[in-house]
Design a protein around this motif. Structure first.
Motif, PDB file in Angstrom:
ATOM      1  N   SER A   2     -69.039  16.588  40.523  1.00 13.42           N
ATOM      2  CA  SER A   2     -70.405  16.745  40.987  1.00 13.42           C
ATOM      3  C   SER A   2     -71.387  16.520  39.838  1.00 13.42           C
ATOM      4  O   SER A   2     -71.022  16.610  38.659  1.00 13.42           O
ATOM      5  CB  SER A   2     -70.593  18.146  41.569  1.00 13.42           C
ATOM      6  N   GLN A   3     -72.590  16.223  40.201  1.00  8.24           N
ATOM      7  CA  GLN A   3     -73.628  15.973  39.197  1.00  8.24           C
ATOM      8  C   GLN A   3     -73.830  17.215  38.317  1.00  8.24           C
ATOM      9  O   GLN A   3     -73.990  17.103  37.112  1.00  8.24           O
ATOM     10  CB  GLN A   3     -74.942  15.592  39.875  1.00  8.24           C
ATOM     11  N   PHE A   4     -73.820  18.391  38.945  1.00  6.24           N
ATOM     12  CA  PHE A   4     -74.010  19.634  38.190  1.00  6.24           C
ATOM     13  C   PHE A   4     -72.882  19.834  37.179  1.00  6.24           C
ATOM     14  O   PHE A   4     -73.120  20.240  36.039  1.00  6.24           O
ATOM     15  CB  PHE A   4     -74.102  20.827  39.139  1.00  6.24           C
ATOM     16  N   ALA A   5     -71.667  19.529  37.585  1.00 11.83           N
ATOM     17  CA  ALA A   5     -70.525  19.670  36.677  1.00 11.83           C
ATOM     18  C   ALA A   5     -70.656  18.716  35.495  1.00 11.83           C
ATOM     19  O   ALA A   5     -70.292  19.067  34.366  1.00 11.83           O
ATOM     20  CB  ALA A   5     -69.226  19.421  37.426  1.00 11.83           C
ATOM     21  N   LYS A   6     -71.183  17.523  35.745  1.00 12.88           N
ATOM     22  CA  LYS A   6     -71.403  16.572  34.650  1.00 12.88           C
ATOM     23  C   LYS A   6     -72.412  17.118  33.646  1.00 12.88           C
ATOM     24  O   LYS A   6     -72.227  16.995  32.436  1.00 12.88           O
ATOM     25  CB  LYS A   6     -71.904  15.236  35.193  1.00 12.88           C
ATOM     26  N   VAL A   7     -73.480  17.735  34.157  1.00 13.14           N
ATOM     27  CA  VAL A   7     -74.498  18.316  33.276  1.00 13.14           C
ATOM     28  C   VAL A   7     -73.883  19.429  32.437  1.00 13.14           C
ATOM     29  O   VAL A   7     -74.083  19.486  31.214  1.00 13.14           O
ATOM     30  CB  VAL A   7     -75.701  18.839  34.094  1.00 13.14           C
ATOM     31  N   LYS A   8     -73.131  20.315  33.090  1.00 12.96           N
ATOM     32  CA  LYS A   8     -72.499  21.420  32.365  1.00 12.96           C
ATOM     33  C   LYS A   8     -71.538  20.905  31.301  1.00 12.96           C
ATOM     34  O   LYS A   8     -71.526  21.406  30.175  1.00 12.96           O
ATOM     35  CB  LYS A   8     -71.762  22.339  33.333  1.00 12.96           C
ATOM     36  N   ALA A   9     -70.736  19.911  31.659  1.00 13.15           N
ATOM     37  CA  ALA A   9     -69.759  19.372  30.711  1.00 13.15           C
ATOM     38  C   ALA A   9     -70.457  18.743  29.511  1.00 13.15           C
ATOM     39  O   ALA A   9     -70.017  18.915  28.366  1.00 13.15           O
ATOM     40  CB  ALA A   9     -68.868  18.350  31.404  1.00 13.15           C
ATOM     41  N   LEU A  10     -71.548  18.034  29.762  1.00 15.52           N
ATOM     42  CA  LEU A  10     -72.285  17.393  28.675  1.00 15.52           C
ATOM     43  C   LEU A  10     -72.888  18.437  27.741  1.00 15.52           C
ATOM     44  O   LEU A  10     -72.770  18.331  26.513  1.00 15.52           O
ATOM     45  CB  LEU A  10     -73.372  16.478  29.231  1.00 15.52           C
ATOM     46  N   VAL A  11     -73.497  19.456  28.312  1.00 12.62           N
ATOM     47  CA  VAL A  11     -74.098  20.516  27.483  1.00 12.62           C
ATOM     48  C   VAL A  11     -73.015  21.237  26.684  1.00 12.62           C
ATOM     49  O   VAL A  11     -73.191  21.495  25.481  1.00 12.62           O
ATOM     50  CB  VAL A  11     -74.907  21.495  28.361  1.00 12.62           C
ATOM     51  N   ASP A  12     -71.905  21.539  27.327  1.00  7.37           N
ATOM     52  CA  ASP A  12     -70.808  22.216  26.624  1.00  7.37           C
ATOM     53  C   ASP A  12     -70.258  21.358  25.486  1.00  7.37           C
ATOM     54  O   ASP A  12     -69.909  21.878  24.423  1.00  7.37           O
ATOM     55  CB  ASP A  12     -69.678  22.561  27.589  1.00  7.37           C
ATOM     56  N   SER A  13     -70.197  20.042  25.699  1.00  7.02           N
ATOM     57  CA  SER A  13     -69.650  19.167  24.665  1.00  7.02           C
ATOM     58  C   SER A  13     -70.569  19.080  23.447  1.00  7.02           C
ATOM     59  O   SER A  13     -70.116  18.753  22.355  1.00  7.02           O
ATOM     60  CB  SER A  13     -69.400  17.770  25.229  1.00  7.02           C
ATOM     61  N   LEU A  14     -71.840  19.392  23.634  1.00  5.85           N
ATOM     62  CA  LEU A  14     -72.794  19.311  22.524  1.00  5.85           C
ATOM     63  C   LEU A  14     -72.906  20.604  21.723  1.00  5.85           C
ATOM     64  O   LEU A  14     -73.536  20.619  20.667  1.00  5.85           O
ATOM     65  CB  LEU A  14     -74.186  18.939  23.058  1.00  5.85           C
TER      66      LEU A  14
END
Length: 57
Positions: A2-14
């Motif tokens: 999901s789009q929300f999961a992509k946002v969370k994953a990106l923030v977590d990776s940073l």
């Protein structure tokens, strides 16, 4: 994904790069943070467009 999961994953990776840049002054980490934030901006724009299209249909 999901789009929300992509946002969370990106923030977590940073997270590590944020710490390296702000706490240790690592300039390369700052570059990675800037790149990641640009990706986040683009992803957010895609989500906004998608939401608007769903809302209008």
């Amino acid at each position: 994904m999901s789009q929300f999961a992509k946002v969370k994953a990106l923030v977590d990776s940073l997270e590590d790069d944020f710490a390296k840049f702000y706490d240790k002054g690592n300039q390369a980490a700052g570059t990675r943070v800037r790149k990641g934030m640009q990706e986040l901006k683009n992803l957010a724009q895609e989500i906004r467009i998608d939401v608007q299209n769903i809302k209008n249909s």
